[in-house]
Design a protein around this motif. Sequence first.
Motif, short mmCIF file in Angstrom:
data_model
loop_
_atom_site.label_atom_id
_atom_site.label_comp_id
_atom_site.label_asym_id
_atom_site.label_seq_id
_atom_site.Cartn_x
_atom_site.Cartn_y
_atom_site.Cartn_z
N VAL A 62 2.74 1.95 4.11
CA VAL A 62 2.09 1.10 3.10
C VAL A 62 0.84 0.47 3.71
CG1 VAL A 62 2.36 -0.96 1.68
CG2 VAL A 62 4.27 0.61 1.97
N ASP A 63 -0.27 0.55 2.98
CA ASP A 63 -1.51 -0.09 3.42
C ASP A 63 -1.50 -1.50 2.84
OD1 ASP A 63 -3.99 -0.73 4.33
OD2 ASP A 63 -5.08 0.55 2.91
N TRP A 64 -1.07 -2.47 3.64
CA TRP A 64 -0.88 -3.84 3.18
C TRP A 64 -2.21 -4.51 2.83
CZ3 TRP A 64 3.75 -4.90 1.66
CH2 TRP A 64 4.83 -4.25 2.25
N ARG A 65 -3.29 -4.15 3.51
CA ARG A 65 -4.59 -4.75 3.19
C ARG A 65 -5.04 -4.35 1.79
NH1 ARG A 65 -7.56 -2.21 7.55
NH2 ARG A 65 -5.58 -1.56 8.38
N ASP A 68 -3.48 -6.74 -0.81
CA ASP A 68 -3.75 -8.16 -0.65
C ASP A 68 -4.47 -8.68 -1.90
OD1 ASP A 68 -4.22 -10.69 0.21
OD2 ASP A 68 -5.65 -10.15 1.78
#
Length: 128
Positions: A62-65, A68
């Motif tokens: 998962v690309d958390w940025r 956001d």
Amino acid sequence: MNWGLDMDKLLLIGIVAVLIIGPERLPKAAEAFRGFTRRAAEYLRETKTKMKDELGPDIDEVDWRKLDPRQYDPRRIIRDALFEEPDFDSAPAAPTSVATDPVAPVRAPMTRTAFTRTTPPPFDAEAT
């Protein structure tokens, strides 16, 4: 990151701590702070491990940025939605027929009712 500015802030915090706590109690306060940071780091490691165990190995992908919410600008989202070119090349999905889907309910075609002064639209006084 501007380390010079951060080091200045840390030095200022250290000087204020020495003045407020006092030089004789400072080692004990530093040791308590060290214990607190170690417990916090251990808590974060345990939480991360539990999340990986419960959510599975896909959590690392998962690309958390990207998720956001602070990165979203409502003006940009609206502008992109308004000026987005429609994709006319893709055909709309074909509706399923009763022949292909025997479970699909049979519905009568929708007709638009014309309301007049003699036949006003329905009104629910309790709903308003």
